[in-house]
Design a protein around this motif. Structure first.
Motif, PDB file in Angstrom:
ATOM      1  N   TYR A  89       0.831  -1.214   0.000  1.00  0.00           N
ATOM      2  CA  TYR A  89       0.000   0.000   0.000  1.00  0.00           C
ATOM      3  C   TYR A  89       0.857   1.252   0.000  1.00  0.00           C
ATOM      4  O   TYR A  89       0.576   2.222  -0.701  1.00  0.00           O
ATOM      5  N   SER A  90       1.915   1.228   0.770  1.00  0.00           N
ATOM      6  CA  SER A  90       2.792   2.397   0.843  1.00  0.00           C
ATOM      7  C   SER A  90       3.481   2.660  -0.494  1.00  0.00           C
ATOM      8  O   SER A  90       3.542   3.805  -0.962  1.00  0.00           O
ATOM      9  N   ILE A  91       3.996   1.606  -1.122  1.00  0.00           N
ATOM     10  CA  ILE A  91       4.638   1.765  -2.426  1.00  0.00           C
ATOM     11  C   ILE A  91       3.659   2.352  -3.438  1.00  0.00           C
ATOM     12  O   ILE A  91       4.016   3.198  -4.262  1.00  0.00           O
ATOM     13  N   ALA A  92       2.402   1.927  -3.346  1.00  0.00           N
ATOM     14  CA  ALA A  92       1.398   2.352  -4.321  1.00  0.00           C
ATOM     15  C   ALA A  92       0.838   3.735  -4.033  1.00  0.00           C
ATOM     16  O   ALA A  92       0.651   4.539  -4.958  1.00  0.00           O
ATOM     17  N   PHE A  93       0.596   4.060  -2.758  1.00  0.00           N
ATOM     18  CA  PHE A  93      -0.206   5.246  -2.470  1.00  0.00           C
ATOM     19  C   PHE A  93       0.411   6.262  -1.524  1.00  0.00           C
ATOM     20  O   PHE A  93      -0.200   7.298  -1.271  1.00  0.00           O
ATOM     21  N   ALA A  94       1.591   6.003  -0.997  1.00  0.00           N
ATOM     22  CA  ALA A  94       2.260   7.075  -0.250  1.00  0.00           C
ATOM     23  C   ALA A  94       2.671   8.160  -1.239  1.00  0.00           C
ATOM     24  O   ALA A  94       2.775   7.926  -2.446  1.00  0.00           O
ATOM     25  N   ASP A  95       2.925   9.358  -0.719  1.00  0.00           N
ATOM     26  CA  ASP A  95       3.152  10.492  -1.626  1.00  0.00           C
ATOM     27  C   ASP A  95       4.542  10.520  -2.245  1.00  0.00           C
ATOM     28  O   ASP A  95       4.847  11.371  -3.083  1.00  0.00           O
ATOM     29  N   LYS A 112       4.203   4.777   4.548  1.00  0.00           N
ATOM     30  CA  LYS A 112       2.944   4.222   5.041  1.00  0.00           C
ATOM     31  C   LYS A 112       3.021   2.715   5.249  1.00  0.00           C
ATOM     32  O   LYS A 112       1.993   2.036   5.331  1.00  0.00           O
ATOM     33  N   ALA A 113       4.238   2.179   5.355  1.00  0.00           N
ATOM     34  CA  ALA A 113       4.384   0.757   5.663  1.00  0.00           C
ATOM     35  C   ALA A 113       3.697   0.448   6.980  1.00  0.00           C
ATOM     36  O   ALA A 113       3.752   1.237   7.927  1.00  0.00           O
ATOM     37  N   PHE A 114       3.044  -0.690   7.045  1.00  0.00           N
ATOM     38  CA  PHE A 114       2.258  -1.088   8.223  1.00  0.00           C
ATOM     39  C   PHE A 114       1.219  -0.021   8.586  1.00  0.00           C
ATOM     40  O   PHE A 114       0.866   0.151   9.743  1.00  0.00           O
ATOM     41  N   LEU A 115       0.740   0.723   7.566  1.00  0.00           N
ATOM     42  CA  LEU A 115      -0.241   1.798   7.742  1.00  0.00           C
ATOM     43  C   LEU A 115       0.284   2.906   8.648  1.00  0.00           C
ATOM     44  O   LEU A 115      -0.474   3.509   9.418  1.00  0.00           O
ATOM     45  N   GLY A 117       1.076   6.365   9.947  1.00  0.00           N
ATOM     46  CA  GLY A 117       0.439   7.654   9.739  1.00  0.00           C
ATOM     47  C   GLY A 117      -1.039   7.594   9.413  1.00  0.00           C
ATOM     48  O   GLY A 117      -1.670   8.633   9.200  1.00  0.00           O
ATOM     49  N   VAL A 118      -1.605   6.404   9.350  1.00  0.00           N
ATOM     50  CA  VAL A 118      -3.033   6.255   9.051  1.00  0.00           C
ATOM     51  C   VAL A 118      -3.771   5.960  10.353  1.00  0.00           C
ATOM     52  O   VAL A 118      -3.510   4.948  11.008  1.00  0.00           O
ATOM     53  N   GLY A 119      -4.673   6.835  10.713  1.00  0.00           N
ATOM     54  CA  GLY A 119      -5.453   6.653  11.927  1.00  0.00           C
ATOM     55  C   GLY A 119      -6.925   6.485  11.625  1.00  0.00           C
ATOM     56  O   GLY A 119      -7.352   6.517  10.463  1.00  0.00           O
ATOM     57  N   ALA A 120      -7.724   6.328  12.665  1.00  0.00           N
ATOM     58  CA  ALA A 120      -9.154   6.123  12.485  1.00  0.00           C
ATOM     59  C   ALA A 120      -9.828   7.330  11.848  1.00  0.00           C
ATOM     60  O   ALA A 120     -10.864   7.205  11.180  1.00  0.00           O
ATOM     61  N   ASP A 121      -9.243   8.518  12.052  1.00  0.00           N
ATOM     62  CA  ASP A 121      -9.840   9.734  11.506  1.00  0.00           C
ATOM     63  C   ASP A 121      -9.109  10.250  10.269  1.00  0.00           C
ATOM     64  O   ASP A 121      -9.381  11.354   9.797  1.00  0.00           O
ATOM     65  N   THR A 122      -8.156   9.467   9.731  1.00  0.00           N
ATOM     66  CA  THR A 122      -7.446   9.885   8.521  1.00  0.00           C
ATOM     67  C   THR A 122      -8.345   9.644   7.318  1.00  0.00           C
ATOM     68  O   THR A 122      -8.889   8.557   7.145  1.00  0.00           O
ATOM     69  N   MET A 123      -8.490  10.681   6.470  1.00  0.00           N
ATOM     70  CA  MET A 123      -9.445  10.608   5.370  1.00  0.00           C
ATOM     71  C   MET A 123      -8.762  10.423   4.020  1.00  0.00           C
ATOM     72  O   MET A 123      -7.645  10.882   3.803  1.00  0.00           O
ATOM     73  N   SER A 124      -9.465   9.742   3.130  1.00  0.00           N
ATOM     74  CA  SER A 124      -9.095   9.661   1.724  1.00  0.00           C
ATOM     75  C   SER A 124     -10.334  10.086   0.949  1.00  0.00           C
ATOM     76  O   SER A 124     -11.228   9.284   0.686  1.00  0.00           O
ATOM     77  N   GLY A 125     -10.409  11.355   0.627  1.00  0.00           N
ATOM     78  CA  GLY A 125     -11.630  11.884   0.035  1.00  0.00           C
ATOM     79  C   GLY A 125     -12.741  11.907   1.064  1.00  0.00           C
ATOM     80  O   GLY A 125     -12.585  12.464   2.153  1.00  0.00           O
ATOM     81  N   ILE A 127     -14.085   9.074   2.361  1.00  0.00           N
ATOM     82  CA  ILE A 127     -14.097   7.813   3.096  1.00  0.00           C
ATOM     83  C   ILE A 127     -12.846   7.729   3.966  1.00  0.00           C
ATOM     84  O   ILE A 127     -11.840   8.372   3.680  1.00  0.00           O
ATOM     85  N   PRO A 128     -12.885   6.942   5.035  1.00  0.00           N
ATOM     86  CA  PRO A 128     -11.683   6.764   5.860  1.00  0.00           C
ATOM     87  C   PRO A 128     -10.555   6.132   5.032  1.00  0.00           C
ATOM     88  O   PRO A 128     -10.802   5.262   4.191  1.00  0.00           O
ATOM     89  N   GLU A 129      -9.323   6.552   5.281  1.00  0.00           N
ATOM     90  CA  GLU A 129      -8.215   5.995   4.516  1.00  0.00           C
ATOM     91  C   GLU A 129      -8.047   4.500   4.784  1.00  0.00           C
ATOM     92  O   GLU A 129      -7.622   3.751   3.909  1.00  0.00           O
ATOM     93  N   GLY A 130      -8.384   4.063   5.986  1.00  0.00           N
ATOM     94  CA  GLY A 130      -8.319   2.631   6.277  1.00  0.00           C
ATOM     95  C   GLY A 130      -9.228   1.828   5.363  1.00  0.00           C
ATOM     96  O   GLY A 130      -8.897   0.704   4.957  1.00  0.00           O
ATOM     97  N   LEU A 131     -10.379   2.386   5.011  1.00  0.00           N
ATOM     98  CA  LEU A 131     -11.286   1.718   4.081  1.00  0.00           C
ATOM     99  C   LEU A 131     -10.716   1.733   2.670  1.00  0.00           C
ATOM    100  O   LEU A 131     -10.817   0.737   1.938  1.00  0.00           O
TER     101      LEU A 131
END
Length: 436
Positions: A89-95, A112-115, A117-125, A127-131
């Protein structure tokens, strides 16, 4: 489609629209409707691999190899899930800010390895970034699983695991970054709504490399082994059809009009291609088959995938017809004329279909009702040139990297089982189980 709307859709597909919304004054919290839909779409895409693809492929092989196919799909789903969390995920979608100088356009790095910097309230648009991470994980699962269809009935299981693991990190994740993660192809304006390049072209090219380097099955071209269970094929194909709505309509990343249009064109292309394929086969062999109509459906789905956000229903009808004729001809070319043992026609259906849809979409983007059009000032030829560059780049990287990976795997373990195990069947020889 106006330039602004196109830009918002592009950054949304890359999973980085939250900063844009913040600048525009939108609240940075999850939209419950969008979140609910992507939760559903995520489950649908996983459903495509387990059990959809597994049953589809399992029904096409001999009875003595059906469990090996199911095992390969299941094990890949597990292994890719872990690797996607660890680094994919980090290789694909980290900045890419943590990557070496100038490498941010090529890969996202490991921030973003092992997620991280991604928390329960981190957003991707909206939707939550975790989703978003989970939704994209299901794509990372099905893509190497597609390659299973090329090497069934003679592959070494350890080679499957080693190749799939390295391939995800070296081929799939970087290409995802190029196209969907803000990489160099995204900057060029390459359109790939749901994976014609990222999923189907990478898997198709790599499957062709794998089977050429591994060799043909015993008796290929002489002994005919029809699918042992066409009912499994149809059931698996039906699951793929349903799951593909999550694949394509889910790629809108919201419960909106783009998702609705993607669902319409996905269904239209699949139904058209399936029916046309049946007619072609009926005319050529005198009988319409269940395996044939199911294969045509998959070709229609693969071909519409990159174009699901770029064409309307009229374009989808054309894509469905072309998918049937072109992919049918590709099977004859690969299997009969070139005598390449791509066992379940992964390249001919997925690779050719994904590439065809990617290249043709600019010419259908303005055709008929609901067609979104091209960006302001952009011509179909301009868009085609960009799409062609994307196809060449992705196919070249998939080809070169797969050759290198397979040579590396061969240093550790053979790519295929020995002749005795192949004759006995992989179910018993590799896994000590039988389907009887």
């Amino acid at each position: 489609m106006g330039r602004t709307n196109g830009m918002l859709r592009t950054v949304s597909r890359l999973g980085v629209i939250a900063p844009v919304f913040l600048l525009a004054g939108f609240p940075a919290h999850a939209d419950t409707g969008d979140t609910a839909w992507i939760l559903t779409a995520t489950a649908l895409v996983l459903f495509m691999t387990l059990p959809g693809l597994a049953l589809f492929y399992g029904g096409l092989v001999q009875r003595i190899n059906v469990l090996s196919v199911l095992m390969q799909c299941f094990a890949i789903a597990c292994l890719m899930s872990v690797l996607w969390l660890v680094a994919g995920y980090s290789i694909a979608f980290a900045d890419g800010n943590g990557a070496a100088e100038g490498m941010g356009q090529i890969w996202g790095g490991l921030s973003k390895a092992f997620l991280g910097g991604v928390g329960a309230d981190t957003m991707s648009g909206t939707i939550p970034e975790g989703l978003f991470f989970m939704f994209q994980m299901t794509f990372a699962i099905i893509t190497p699983a597609l390659i299973v269809g090329a090497y069934v009935e003679r592959v070494n299981f350890l080679a499957v695991l080693l190749f799939s693991a390295v391939w995800l990190l070296i081929v799939y994740a970087p290409v995802t970054h190029w196209v969907w993660g803000g990489g160099w192809l995204a900057d060029m304006g390459v359109r790939d709504f749901a994976g014609g390049l990222v999923v189907h072209a990478t898997a198709g090219i790599s499957s062709l490399v794998f089977v050429i380097m591994m060799g043909k099955r015993q008796g290929f071209g002489k002994d005919i082994h029809p699918p042992h269970n066409p009912a499994f094929v149809m059931i698996g194909a039906a699951m793929l059809w349903v799951g593909w709505f999550g694949f394509n309509a889910g790629s809108a990343l919201g419960a909106n009009g783009d998702a609705a249009r993607a669902m319409i064109v996905t269904h239209t292309s699949a139904a058209t291609a399936a029916f046309v394929w049946m007619l072609i086969e009926w005319k050529q062999f005198g009988k319409p088959t269940l395996v044939g109509i199911a294969t045509g459906m998959v070709a229609g789905l693969a071909t519409i995938t990159p174009a699901a956000g770029s064409v309307g229903p009229a374009g989808a009808l054309i894509i469905g017809v072309l998918a049937a004729f072109v992919c049918y001809a590709a099977i004859n070319l690969i299997r009969v004329k070139l005598k390449i043992d791509d066992s379940l026609d992964v390249f001919a259906v997925h690779g050719v279909g994904g590439i065809l849809g990617t290249l043709i979409l600019p010419f259908l983007a303005t055709l008929g009702p609901m067609a979104p059009g091209l960006n302001e000032g952009e011509t179909a030829l301009d868009a085609f040139t960009v799409q062609a560059i994307g196809v060449l780049a992705v196919c070249a990287w998939s080809l070169i990297a797969s050759i290198v990976i397979l040579f590396g795997v061969k240093l550790i373990t053979p790519l295929r089982v020995d002749a005795q195990a192949e004759e006995q069947g992989l179910d018993a020889a590799t896994h000590g189980e039988t389907a009887a």
